[in-house]
Design a protein around this motif. Structure first.
Motif, PDB file in Angstrom:
ATOM      1  N   MET D 209       0.822  -1.214   0.000  1.00  0.00           N
ATOM      2  CA  MET D 209       0.000   0.000   0.000  1.00  0.00           C
ATOM      3  C   MET D 209       0.852   1.257   0.000  1.00  0.00           C
ATOM      4  O   MET D 209       0.467   2.289  -0.532  1.00  0.00           O
ATOM      5  N   GLU D 210       2.012   1.166   0.628  1.00  0.00           N
ATOM      6  CA  GLU D 210       2.866   2.334   0.703  1.00  0.00           C
ATOM      7  C   GLU D 210       3.295   2.769  -0.703  1.00  0.00           C
ATOM      8  O   GLU D 210       3.347   3.955  -1.014  1.00  0.00           O
ATOM      9  N   ILE D 212       1.696   2.293  -3.499  1.00  0.00           N
ATOM     10  CA  ILE D 212       0.547   2.910  -4.164  1.00  0.00           C
ATOM     11  C   ILE D 212       0.361   4.340  -3.659  1.00  0.00           C
ATOM     12  O   ILE D 212       0.183   5.286  -4.431  1.00  0.00           O
ATOM     13  N   ALA D 213       0.429   4.467  -2.340  1.00  0.00           N
ATOM     14  CA  ALA D 213       0.185   5.780  -1.754  1.00  0.00           C
ATOM     15  C   ALA D 213       1.201   6.810  -2.241  1.00  0.00           C
ATOM     16  O   ALA D 213       0.868   7.966  -2.482  1.00  0.00           O
ATOM     17  N   ARG D 214       2.444   6.394  -2.376  1.00  0.00           N
ATOM     18  CA  ARG D 214       3.483   7.354  -2.747  1.00  0.00           C
ATOM     19  C   ARG D 214       3.443   7.718  -4.224  1.00  0.00           C
ATOM     20  O   ARG D 214       3.905   8.779  -4.610  1.00  0.00           O
ATOM     21  N   PRO D 233      -5.923   7.744  -2.148  1.00  0.00           N
ATOM     22  CA  PRO D 233      -5.453   6.692  -1.226  1.00  0.00           C
ATOM     23  C   PRO D 233      -5.964   6.854   0.194  1.00  0.00           C
ATOM     24  O   PRO D 233      -6.430   5.888   0.792  1.00  0.00           O
TER      25      PRO D 233
END
Lengths: 319, 303, 248, 252
Positions: D209-210, D212-214, D233
């Motif tokens: 997820m990190e 994707i978030a970044r 996100p």
């Protein structure tokens, strides 16, 4: 001294014909990973086709077209290449060991044909009076053998150059990629089947040419020349020299042919006379042990494969 | 096609089938095309010949033919000893050569090695025994009429019987014994076999032993009805591969059926006048099966 | 000695030497307990149970059964020591009959004992009994899963490890299979259950671990884990956490 | 520029992808997430051309391509990477990249002999591009090493170099950082962001997820073959329904 030089030329010429067979196998196995146990069969096709086209007419046998030797060579190579193309079209989609079994079968079938189709191949008696280049110099062994060495060496050199050029180009790079991982090569849009077929057919043609050259050098062929021991010898040469490397194929051919000749000579001197007829069996055993030892201890052979495929990469210096 | 060709085909087919049983079992478990299987057949026959000769020299009268057969007790006992010897030879070859290549995980290197070992083994036989054919017995045998136009010698009937016995024995071994089930499990999925507690290395060793002894039995049978030559197994090899692939690698009934089909096809070829090309017929059968159904008649797995 | 049937301490393992997938994982399971192993994809759950079963090379750490070390035991000896593992896929021999699959269990004793064990498996999974002579390849997905579990039980293991038994099964079948696991637990076996399907697994589990990046990051009673905000954070937390980092 | 309209894929009775529609504009970078079995990989394969949809259409720059094979879509500018990189292990890193150049003259056997000049010229051009790509991805030092010596993260970078060699205008990335250590992950993310800044459209399937978030201002969440949510996100992370989808089973 003259004798020795003559023998050296004879030895090298023979070794170089094996080197050409080996180059063909290297293209198929070393570069593309196609397992061919029918080397003897493809060599036989080249030899017989060339012999049929170039020998003078003989009653009771097909052929005898009396064509020039060069034409025979080319036809022999083309016939063997065509044969490989056919076999390849049927079997290259199969697993590697099924390909091995099928090529083994092809060699058996070709051998049977040579042995039994007497009206075409001369049957067990083979074909004699195959025209030999430089026959006018036959009375002077050194000149005769030297000329043959130059001719065979020249052909080997041209083939070596052509196969290096092709193998160390983007074409060769695709072959290597297919050998390593067919699925990944397909994902990059390289059609594995077409490339395999090209390599297999070209390799077969090279073997056919070698067969033709041998036939015209010796002047006589029979089914006995094309038994599985020939295939085995060529395989050993390639594995010993280093599969995947054209120079390795040549080095292996000369080296193993030297070992073969030396072991034959040694066995002849060492074995009691009643066993000498069986000496050649022991020669094969020795070569078999060499193959096994190399496979176990040094599977990459003497020279091994070059890491960099493309020659352009080497030309422009370190990547 | 008259009955005699049919009988010849069945006889040939049963010797092929017998050889193919060993090939199909070893192929499915060892997972490579083992070209030495043919030479195990030849070595088995020569082991039996040698042991029978020794026994005949030691035990007076043991070599006297067991009427109506052409062979005596010596051959029967020698065959059992030779089966063990051939099994050990196969195992020794594995320990010296194939095991090392297997560890490296290169199946194709094993095929190359087996091709080389095959020629070396055969040549060694040729060196020791000469290429001249030889026989278990020089007794003349008269064929007995079985049906109209069909005659078989007692030896031939014995070979048919023994093929049947060995086929049933192998089938029972693989389906009823614990080690047989372990062999089938290993051939289907080696890593799952490990998980359920099967010692795969042991299975491989037993497979070599079994493959060698079956090859020997097939060699003795071929020696009885044809002749013993260093090339006898090698010349049979293509037919064995055709039979094993036709039946589906790993299937014992498939190997026997495949052997019978190949044998009948060859005999049909002989009847049609292609006697000289008999071996090429098994090649045609092989090509046909690879084109139409590479998994064979009884094969389920795409391997 | 240890009260735990299965104990894994600080395990490092992976398929390539330079790329460990497990980075110091430690978990425990007691007899008569179902322990659920959760975690996002790629966390190393399957690798962990394969390493315990001897199928993945362990570079550091220790695994033990009832206190006896089994860290580097070859895979085929695990069942002899009382550890049975059911892989996620290809877990039955499709060419062999149901009966034969069960009889393969090499340490199931002889004769009468084995027959008794076979019958107890058929008693547990009555669906299989009717199919005992059919090749396992003809079974449905759920029946194959039952057969694989049944075969594992044939060796009377002390620890049973299951890698995603619910994969590819309908929700109703998952319920049936999981209900059987509860029955098996009653026999005093420690069960380690790897699952994507946390809802179903936590419903029958006693305790659970959440594995993230090759080590356990959270542990707790199964019943409370479902609503534990920490678990949601471990699965999806990066989305919120990383967001602040990325804003330029 | 990349659009899915009512795309479905059935396997027997199972609907792996069920009536999915979305649109990605030129130059965007979008994340595709969801629990295991949500249909992300199937959707990815449908877009890349590894599988054909049972229904619906896929458009690249407004052209329907759902019947075209993968390499035809590559020719239209849609490249992809694989979750598990498959470098040619015994070939050098730079030759792995060179191999990816499409339609090379030197790949024709006869031309290697009879048109050496053209082959050499083209190879030199490709070499320059390959070197520039390796530079960009910090792999230059390893150019002459066999690919088998690369770490997992470096293999991911090589995979990126290979797909870029085909000069795509859009790339589908399948878990670009799976199995990669933290340091290298940062570098891969930076490179992906840079590729996107240069105008390449990107769709990422990822479990981390990190990542994707970044990278992605916009995220599509799939569950059970359908699109469950779409949005920023942070909003997705706070959505209880998304959390429950991840924890398994059908949303209650």
């Amino acid at each position: 001294m003259i004798d020795l030089l003559g023998y050296a030329a004879f030895f090298l010429t023979t070794a170089l014909t094996y080197a050409i067979l080996c180059l063909g196998l290297n293209l198929q196995w070393g570069m593309t990973g196609l397992f061919n146990v029918g080397v003897a069969g493809f060599a036989a096709v080249g030899a017989y086709v060339s012999a049929l086209l170039t020998t003078p007419e003989i009653a009771g046998r097909l052929g005898g077209f009396d064509l020039p030797i060069a034409l025979g060579w080319i036809a022999g190579a083309a016939a063997a290449g065509l044969c490989a193309l056919l076999v390849g079209a049927i079997t290259l989609r199969l697993r590697a060991d099924y390909l091995a079994i099928t090529t083994f079968g092809i060699a058996v079938a070709i051998d049977l044909f040579a042995l039994n189709a007497q009206s075409i191949t001369g049957g067990p008696f083979g074909i004699g009076f195959i025209p030999r280049p430089f026959i006018a110099w036959a009375g002077r062994p050194l000149l005769f053998n030297g000329a043959h060495l130059l001719l065979t060496g020249g052909v080997a050199l041209i083939l070596f150059w052509a196969l290096e050029r092709a193998g160390r180009s983007p074409w060769g790079r695709v072959l290597r990629a297919i050998r390593e991982d067919e699925t990944a090569a397909l994902a990059l849009g390289k059609s594995a089947r077409a490339y395999r077929l090209q390599a297999f057919a070209l390799g077969g043609a090279v073997m056919g040419l070698a067969g033709a050259i041998q036939a015209h050098y010796i002047g006589f062929i029979s089914p006995l020349n094309y038994v599985s021991a020939l295939t085995f010898l060529v395989w050993t040469m390639l594995i010993v020299g280093g599969s995947g490397n054209n120079a390795g194929a040549v080095v292996g051919a000369v080296g193993v042919w030297g070992l073969w000749s030396a072991s034959g000579y040694l066995l002849n001197t060492l074995l009691a006379s009643q066993y000498q007829a069986r000496g050649s069996s022991l020669q094969i055993v020795i070569i078999g042990v060499v193959l096994a030892v190399i496979l176990v201890l040094r599977p990459r052979g003497l020279l091994g494969e070059r890491r960099i495929v493309s020659r352009h990469l080497e030309e422009t210096g370190a990547p | 096609m008259n009955l005699q060709y049919l009988a010849d085909g069945l006889l040939l087919g049963s010797t092929i089938g017998l050889g193919a049983i060993g090939l199909t079992i070893t192929y499915s478990i060892l997972r490579f095309a083992n070209f030495t299987h043919g030479d195990m057949i030849s070595w088995g026959a020569y082991f039996a010949l040698t042991v029978a000769g020794l026994l005949g020299g030691i035990v007076a009268g043991a070599a006297v033919p067991l009427a109506p057969f052409s062979f005596g007790w010596t051959v029967v006992v020698a065959t059992l000893i030779a089966m063990a010897l051939t099994g050990l030879l196969a195992l020794a070859l594995d320990q010296l050569l194939f095991r090392r290549l297997r560890r490296r995980g290169s199946a194709i290197a094993m095929v190359i090695a087996s091709f080389g070992a095959s020629l070396a083994l055969r040549s060694l036989l040729e060196f020791v025994f000469t290429p001249q054919p030889t026989y278990f017995s020089t007794e003349l045998q008269f064929a007995v009429p079985i049906a109209r136009g069909l005659r078989l010698t007692p030896d031939q009937i014995a070979v048919l019987g023994l093929t049947l016995v060995l086929f049933v024995a192998c089938h029972l071994w693989l389906t009823r014994s614990q080690i047989g089930r372990a062999m089938r499990a290993t051939s289907e999925n080696p890593s799952l076999a490990r998980v359920v507690g099967i010692d795969v290395d042991r299975v491989v060793r037993i497979t070599w032993l079994l493959g060698g002894s079956l090859a020997c039995a097939s060699g003795v049978m071929t020696g009885l009805v044809v002749q013993i030559r260093p090339y006898m197994g090698f010349d049979l090899l293509l037919a064995l591969f055709a039979a094993a692939i036709l039946g589906g690698i790993g299937s014992v009934p498939g190997a026997v059926l495949g052997g019978l089909i190949v044998g009948l096809a060859e005999s049909l070829g002989v009847w049609a006048g292609a006697a000289d090309y008999r071996e090429a017929i098994s090649f045609l059968v092989l090509i046909a099966i690879l084109l139409v159904r590479p998994t064979g008649l009884f094969g389920s797995r795409a391997r | 000695m240890s009260a735990f049937a299965l104990e894994v301490a600080d395990l490092w393992a992976g398929y390539e030497p330079d790329l460990p997938i497990l980075r110091g994982a430690s978990i425990r399971a007691a007899a008569g307990e179902i322990v659920v192993l959760l975690g996002p994809n790629g966390a190393g759950k399957s690798t962990l149970v394969k390493a315990i079963a001897g199928l993945v090379a362990i570079s550091a750490g220790r695994t033990s059964l009832d206190g006896a070390e089994i860290t580097h035991l070859p895979a085929h000896l695990m069942v002899r020591h009382g550890l049975a593992y059911v892989p996620q896929t290809d877990n039955v021999f499709v060419a062999m009959t149901v009966d034969e699959n069960l009889r393969l269990a090499a340490f199931a004793g002889a004769g009468a004992e084995r027959r008794a064990r076979t019958e107890s498996v058929y008693a547990l999974f009555s669906e299989l009994a009717a199919q005992r002579r059919r090749p396992a390849g003809h079974l449905s997905g759920g029946q194959r899963q039952m057969l694989a579990i049944g075969r594992a039980l044939m060796v009377r293991p002390r620890v049973l490890i299951l890698d995603e038994p619910s994969a590819g099964l309908s929700p109703r079948l998952v319920e049936t299979v999981f209900a059987k696991l509860a029955e098996i637990r009653a026999g005093g076996i420690a069960i380690l259950l790897v699952e994507q399907n946390a809802r179903a697994a936590l419903a029958i589990g006693d305790r659970a671990y959440v594995l993230v990046e090759g080590r356990e990051r959270h542990e707790g009673p199964a019943a409370s884990l479902w609503h534990d905000p920490e678990v949601a954070r471990l699965y999806l937390g990066g989305l919120a956490a990383g967001d602040s980092e990325s804003t330029p | 520029m990349l659009e899915a309209v009512g795309v479905s894929k059935h396997f027997g009775g199972m609907r792996a992808v069920d009536d999915v529609s979305f649109r990605i504009e030129r130059g965007q970078i979008v994340g595709l997430i969801g629990p295991n079995g949500a249909g992300k990989t199937t959707m990815f394969d449908l877009l890349a051309g590894a599988q054909r949809p049972s229904a619906g259409s896929i458009l690249i720059d407004g052209v329907r391509v759902e019947r075209e094979a993968a390499h035809r879509r590559l020719a239209r500018g849609l490249g992809r990477t694989f979750q598990i990189p498959r470098p040619f292990a015994e070939m050098t890193v730079i030759e792995n990249v060179l191999l990816a150049a499409p339609r090379q003259a030197g790949e024709r056997l006869l031309w290697t002999w009879f048109r050496p000049g053209q082959v050499a010229r083209e190879e030199r051009e490709n070499l320059d591009r390959a070197r520039a790509l390796l530079d960009f991805l910090n792999l230059s030092a390893l150019a002459g090493e066999p690919a088998r010596t690369l770490s997992g993260g470096q293999r991911k970078l090589l995979e990126l170099a290979r797909v870029l060699m085909a000069e795509p205008s859009a790339i589908l990335l399948d878990e670009p950082t799976a199995g990669v250590n933290r340091t290298l992950r940062g570098e891969i993310l930076a490179r992906i962001a840079e590729i996107n800044r240069r105008g390449v459209t990107i769709l990422i399937v990822e479990h981390d997820m990190e990542v994707i978030a970044r990278l992605c201002p916009r995220v599509i969440v799939m569950a059970q073959g359908r699109i469950l949510r779409e949005g920023a996100p942070a909003a997705i992370a706070a959505d209880r329904e998304v959390v429950e989808a991840y924890l398994g089973g059908a949303p209650a």
